[in-house]
Scaffold this motif. Structure first.
Motif, PDB file in Angstrom:
ATOM      1  N   THR A 214       0.834  -1.194   0.000  1.00  0.00           N
ATOM      2  CA  THR A 214       0.000   0.000   0.000  1.00  0.00           C
ATOM      3  C   THR A 214       0.876   1.255   0.000  1.00  0.00           C
ATOM      4  O   THR A 214       0.485   2.284  -0.507  1.00  0.00           O
ATOM      5  CB  THR A 214      -0.939   0.045   1.223  1.00  0.00           C
ATOM      6  OG1 THR A 214      -0.165  -0.215   2.388  1.00  0.00           O
ATOM      7  CG2 THR A 214      -2.039  -0.990   1.117  1.00  0.00           C
ATOM      8  N   VAL A 240      -4.213   1.854  -8.732  1.00  0.00           N
ATOM      9  CA  VAL A 240      -4.657   3.160  -8.251  1.00  0.00           C
ATOM     10  C   VAL A 240      -3.634   3.733  -7.273  1.00  0.00           C
ATOM     11  O   VAL A 240      -3.201   4.888  -7.391  1.00  0.00           O
ATOM     12  CB  VAL A 240      -6.041   3.060  -7.573  1.00  0.00           C
ATOM     13  CG1 VAL A 240      -6.376   4.347  -6.833  1.00  0.00           C
ATOM     14  CG2 VAL A 240      -7.121   2.758  -8.605  1.00  0.00           C
ATOM     15  N   GLN A 241      -3.241   2.901  -6.294  1.00  0.00           N
ATOM     16  CA  GLN A 241      -2.363   3.421  -5.241  1.00  0.00           C
ATOM     17  C   GLN A 241      -0.986   3.847  -5.739  1.00  0.00           C
ATOM     18  O   GLN A 241      -0.559   4.967  -5.439  1.00  0.00           O
ATOM     19  CB  GLN A 241      -2.284   2.415  -4.095  1.00  0.00           C
ATOM     20  CG  GLN A 241      -3.589   2.408  -3.309  1.00  0.00           C
ATOM     21  CD  GLN A 241      -3.851   1.103  -2.600  1.00  0.00           C
ATOM     22  OE1 GLN A 241      -3.707   0.046  -3.189  1.00  0.00           O
ATOM     23  NE2 GLN A 241      -4.223   1.167  -1.341  1.00  0.00           N
ATOM     24  N   VAL A 244      -1.411   7.175  -7.639  1.00  0.00           N
ATOM     25  CA  VAL A 244      -1.672   8.354  -6.811  1.00  0.00           C
ATOM     26  C   VAL A 244      -0.405   8.768  -6.062  1.00  0.00           C
ATOM     27  O   VAL A 244      -0.072   9.948  -5.980  1.00  0.00           O
ATOM     28  CB  VAL A 244      -2.817   8.055  -5.819  1.00  0.00           C
ATOM     29  CG1 VAL A 244      -2.906   9.145  -4.781  1.00  0.00           C
ATOM     30  CG2 VAL A 244      -4.129   7.953  -6.571  1.00  0.00           C
ATOM     31  N   GLN A 245       0.315   7.782  -5.558  1.00  0.00           N
ATOM     32  CA  GLN A 245       1.527   8.125  -4.802  1.00  0.00           C
ATOM     33  C   GLN A 245       2.627   8.652  -5.724  1.00  0.00           C
ATOM     34  O   GLN A 245       3.406   9.510  -5.334  1.00  0.00           O
ATOM     35  CB  GLN A 245       1.979   6.912  -3.983  1.00  0.00           C
ATOM     36  CG  GLN A 245       0.962   6.606  -2.878  1.00  0.00           C
ATOM     37  CD  GLN A 245       1.254   5.327  -2.123  1.00  0.00           C
ATOM     38  OE1 GLN A 245       2.408   4.995  -1.891  1.00  0.00           O
ATOM     39  NE2 GLN A 245       0.215   4.611  -1.740  1.00  0.00           N
ATOM     40  N   GLN A 261      -5.401  -1.737 -14.092  1.00  0.00           N
ATOM     41  CA  GLN A 261      -6.445  -0.890 -13.508  1.00  0.00           C
ATOM     42  C   GLN A 261      -6.627   0.392 -14.314  1.00  0.00           C
ATOM     43  O   GLN A 261      -7.697   0.983 -14.327  1.00  0.00           O
ATOM     44  CB  GLN A 261      -6.132  -0.572 -12.041  1.00  0.00           C
ATOM     45  CG  GLN A 261      -6.266  -1.803 -11.143  1.00  0.00           C
ATOM     46  CD  GLN A 261      -6.047  -1.496  -9.660  1.00  0.00           C
ATOM     47  OE1 GLN A 261      -6.044  -0.343  -9.237  1.00  0.00           O
ATOM     48  NE2 GLN A 261      -5.855  -2.535  -8.879  1.00  0.00           N
ATOM     49  N   ASP A 270     -11.039   7.347  -9.719  1.00  0.00           N
ATOM     50  CA  ASP A 270     -10.491   6.596  -8.576  1.00  0.00           C
ATOM     51  C   ASP A 270      -9.176   7.209  -8.096  1.00  0.00           C
ATOM     52  O   ASP A 270      -8.816   7.095  -6.926  1.00  0.00           O
ATOM     53  CB  ASP A 270     -10.247   5.127  -8.953  1.00  0.00           C
ATOM     54  CG  ASP A 270     -11.553   4.374  -9.191  1.00  0.00           C
ATOM     55  OD1 ASP A 270     -12.598   4.846  -8.711  1.00  0.00           O
ATOM     56  OD2 ASP A 270     -11.531   3.332  -9.860  1.00  0.00           O
TER      57      ASP A 270
ATOM     58  N   PRO B 124      -9.250   0.156  -5.550  1.00  0.00           N
ATOM     59  CA  PRO B 124      -8.862   1.118  -4.506  1.00  0.00           C
ATOM     60  C   PRO B 124      -9.315   2.543  -4.845  1.00  0.00           C
ATOM     61  O   PRO B 124      -9.412   2.919  -6.011  1.00  0.00           O
ATOM     62  CB  PRO B 124      -7.336   1.039  -4.503  1.00  0.00           C
ATOM     63  CG  PRO B 124      -7.012  -0.268  -5.088  1.00  0.00           C
ATOM     64  CD  PRO B 124      -8.098  -0.566  -6.076  1.00  0.00           C
ATOM     65  N   GLY B 217      -4.365   5.445  -0.013  1.00  0.00           N
ATOM     66  CA  GLY B 217      -5.492   4.900  -0.782  1.00  0.00           C
ATOM     67  C   GLY B 217      -5.966   3.597  -0.153  1.00  0.00           C
ATOM     68  O   GLY B 217      -5.172   2.878   0.431  1.00  0.00           O
ATOM     69  N   VAL B 218      -7.269   3.321  -0.243  1.00  0.00           N
ATOM     70  CA  VAL B 218      -7.789   2.065   0.331  1.00  0.00           C
ATOM     71  C   VAL B 218      -8.787   1.398  -0.617  1.00  0.00           C
ATOM     72  O   VAL B 218      -9.414   2.051  -1.437  1.00  0.00           O
ATOM     73  CB  VAL B 218      -8.534   2.285   1.669  1.00  0.00           C
ATOM     74  CG1 VAL B 218      -7.600   2.674   2.762  1.00  0.00           C
ATOM     75  CG2 VAL B 218      -9.660   3.268   1.523  1.00  0.00           C
ATOM     76  N   SER B 219      -8.900   0.091  -0.425  1.00  0.00           N
ATOM     77  CA  SER B 219      -9.914  -0.674  -1.141  1.00  0.00           C
ATOM     78  C   SER B 219     -10.654  -1.493  -0.101  1.00  0.00           C
ATOM     79  O   SER B 219     -10.129  -1.738   0.989  1.00  0.00           O
ATOM     80  CB  SER B 219      -9.219  -1.582  -2.150  1.00  0.00           C
ATOM     81  OG  SER B 219      -9.745  -2.869  -2.118  1.00  0.00           O
TER      82      SER B 219
END
Lengths: 409, 291
Positions: A214, A240-241, A244-245, A261, A270, B124, B217-219
């Protein structure tokens, strides 16, 4: 199983009652979909399959028989997928299965396809082992077809794109490969490490990360320390993660490669727009007429479900047509005859012209790749929309990167 | 440079872990409840924050407020719908109530997780950060959002400390954790103390969820891992010990960061799990546990 199946059952029952005494209605051809329906990429499989079935049925069905889609949710679990597969074959008596975009799940289903003589195709899993098993033990595994590119083929497609986009246009010379630790990325990475130097990118490092990651800060910092011109990605479970990071930390290196994704229409939302500038590989995109069928399907999908299909949507749609076509040509739903007919498939779908490779090929029952067949595309998220940037002849725009990235002079 | 990077990143992630574990340990300390729906409540807060921000034209503040409110409401529902009925039940023998609460909250957490996956799918989501951009911290490029996450985590932990140690309300909480029977004998309503601790818990879980959603971020798939992570931190620190949890959060945060930087990001969580096994063997009461 969803309501559509119940509705179809009820519809079937009413139909039977109406025709009682008259000619017996032809049994429907049942095609099962097994996918993780809470995932955006997964739900595209039954959704797209239903569109194909409706179209085929509206045109009179297959040899007078209607197509019926039977949906199963595997919750991304191999064990649940196997149970669903057994139920589909033994209890619900389906004639073919379209299953999953997760390699681990597909590899668990594969032996069952042979045991239960149940024709099976995957619209999205990528592991090379799927077709290798068909090649190594054809008699047992011949019921399995690979409706998506194998990892090695994906890597080759990315390398082709990178050759033009990164090496040609942006004059990049060095790269770090960043991929997740999963079954599908083993052959992907192996091929990346071979084909990237061939197209002119020196690979400085190869970072594998856990699909449960994560916090990507250490990974990006490590990569940045190597000072590559580009990060070549191989990610699907995560997406996604890291994106974004990457944007929040303003990592100055562009990301190009596989990012499953990113093929989802909601990726922009998202990531709150952090996707801007991410370049990713696809086989079809809603803005490119890969074939005359691509855009009408994508539009129909969007009208019906409110968003563009993910990558497995296009292939699942084609898969229903290919099973229907094989059954039509075989004149039967006998699994051996279906396999024989499927092997002779020459079908233009939404992703290109589909031929399956013969049993002697290392990708037996995989799709033929290359000019005139399936080639792949590279798209980039720009201002809320995916824009196709490669191959040049179908590109709908040019690459543009956010201001925090540094491109070679 | 690398050492500095590890120091900064480790500090940020540890602070967030500490905040995440704080509510979990508080509720165990005061009311003896191990709330296994903890991770699901955090994820719910984050996803509601993401959804509300989007609904209100990308307003990050409305999103964050909605997320925290969602945490608070869900905590109340968890207490009223799951925990309270089990605690008050005459059908369940008193010695089995803990197990029932454990099972009840676990299943409730799964229900929340599945509902989130159903309505928002399991891709996520990232909460819009309150501030964007980066700054240089001693030469290390650090996102402002990372700094904000750290500052807010510490501010909330500080406020919690003040509340518990410097207010009458807090003293009641402390008393309830030490001797609930004594507190009732003094004429305090135990149920109102519990309601208060669940309210504090809801706000803590809500803030932690929103910060986590903005930082990493989370899922919905993360719910179980987040509960497990809070549980590990609390066990490592000593069940019910707030300062122990704080310390353990930093051990876990730094160990993970060191592993990711110096060994491999693939095995980031492995050393922590090994440490946990060792602690359970050698010092079952945890780092600062009293028993």
């Amino acid at each position: 199983m969803r309501t559509s199946y119940l509705a179809a059952l009820m519809g079937g029952a009413i139909g039977l009652a109406l025709t009682a005494g008259g000619a017996e209605a032809a049994d429907p051809i049942k095609i099962a979909t097994i996918a993780e329906t809470s995932a955006l990429g997964g739900v595209g499989i039954p959704n797209a399959a239903k569109i194909a079935a409706e179209e085929i049925n509206a045109a009179g069905g297959v040899n007078g028989r209607m197509i019926q889609i039977v949906e199963y949710d595997d919750h991304n679990s191999a064990a649940e997928a196997v149970r669903a597969f057994q139920r589909a074959a033994q209890q619900d008596k389906v004639h073919a299965v379209i299953a999953t975009y997760i390699s681990e799940v597909m590899l668990a289903l594969e032996p069952w396809s042979g045991r239960l003589k149940m024709p099976l195709i995957t619209p999205g899993a990528a592991s090379n082992d799927i077709t290798k098993r068909v090649h190594d033990d054809y008699d047992h595994n011949k019921y399995v077809f690979h409706g998506y590119l194998a990892s090695t083929q994906i890597a080759d497609s990315v390398c082709e794109g990178v050759k033009k986009l990164a090496v040609g246009d942006l004059k990049m010379k060095t790269a770090v490969v960043m991929s997740e630790d999963a079954a599908w990325t083993l052959p992907l990475d192996e091929e990346y490490l071979k084909c990237l130097p061939k197209v002119g990118l020196k690979v400085l490092d190869h970072v594998r990360l856990s699909p449960d990651t994560t916090d990507f800060t250490p990974i990006f910092n490590k990569i940045e320390g190597q000072k590559p011109d580009v990060i070549i990605t191989g990610i699907s479970h995560v997406g996604v993660q890291p994106t974004v990071q990457w944007q929040q930390q303003q990592v100055p290196i562009p990301m190009i490669g596989v990012s499953s994704q990113a093929t989802n229409a909601t990726f922009w939302k998202d990531t709150n727009g952090a996707a801007d500038g991410v370049v990713f590989q696809m086989v079809s995109a809603p803005d490119v007429a890969v074939t005359p069928k691509t855009i009408p399907f994508a539009q129909k999908y969007k009208d019906k479900y409110g968003s563009w299909p993910g990558y497995a949507g296009y292939t699942a749609y084609d898969d229903v047509y290919m099973w229907a076509d094989a059954i039509k040509r075989a004149g039967s739903t006998d699994p051996d005859k279906m396999v024989e007919a499927m092997e002779k498939t020459d079908y233009v779908g939404t992703i290109g012209r589909i031929n399956f490779l013969p049993k002697g090929d290392q990708f037996a029952h995989g799709m033929r790749i290359g000019e005139g067949y399936i080639t792949g595309l590279m798209a980039q998220w720009q201002k809320g929309n995916p824009v196709t940037v490669w191959p040049t002849k179908v590109a709908t725009g040019k690459m543009a990167f956010p201001s925090f990235t540094k491109l070679p002079q | 440079m690398l050492a500095l990077q590890i120091l900064i990143d480790g500090f940020a992630i540890s602070s967030l872990y500490a905040l995440g574990a704080m509510g979990f340990t508080l509720i165990f300390g005061v009311s003896g409840v191990l709330n296994l729906s903890h991770g699901a409540i955090m994820v719910l807060s984050a996803i509601i924050a993401w959804w509300a921000a989007d609904l209100f034209g990308g307003n990050a503040y409305i999103g964050a407020a909605a997320g925290v409110l969602a945490g608070l409401i869900t905590a109340f529902i968890t207490f009223r719908l799951i925990v309270r009925p089990i605690q008050n039940s005459r059908a369940i023998p008193p010695e089995e109530k803990e197990i029932f609460v454990l099972t009840g909250t676990l299943l409730w957490g799964i229900m929340i997780q599945e509902a989130l996956a159903h309505f928002f799918n399991n891709t996520p989501k990232t909460v819009r950060p309150l501030i964007e951009g980066v700054t240089q911290l001693a030469g290390v490029r650090t996102p402002l959002n990372e700094i904000l996450t750290t500052v807010v985590s510490w501010a909330v932990i500080g406020l919690l400390w003040l509340l518990v140690n410097r207010t009458r309300m807090g003293k009641r909480l402390l008393a309830a954790s030490m001797n609930p029977r004594g507190l009732t004998l003094l004429g305090f309503e135990l149920s109102s103390v519990y309601l208060l601790v669940w309210a504090i818990y809801g706000v803590l879980a809500g803030i932690a969820g929103v910060l986590l959603g903005a930082f990493l971020g989370v899922s919905s798939d993360n719910a179980g891992t987040l509960t497990a992570s809070a549980f590990s931190i609390v066990v490592l620190g000593g069940l019910g010990s707030v300062s122990g949890s704080l310390m353990a959060a930093f051990v876990v945060g730094y160990l993970e960061t060191l592993t990711a930087y110096l060994i491999s990001p693939t095995i980031r969580t492995v050393p922590v799990l090994l440490l946990l096994i060792v602690v359970v063997y050698v010092r079952p009461q945890g780092l600062l546990g009293r028993r």
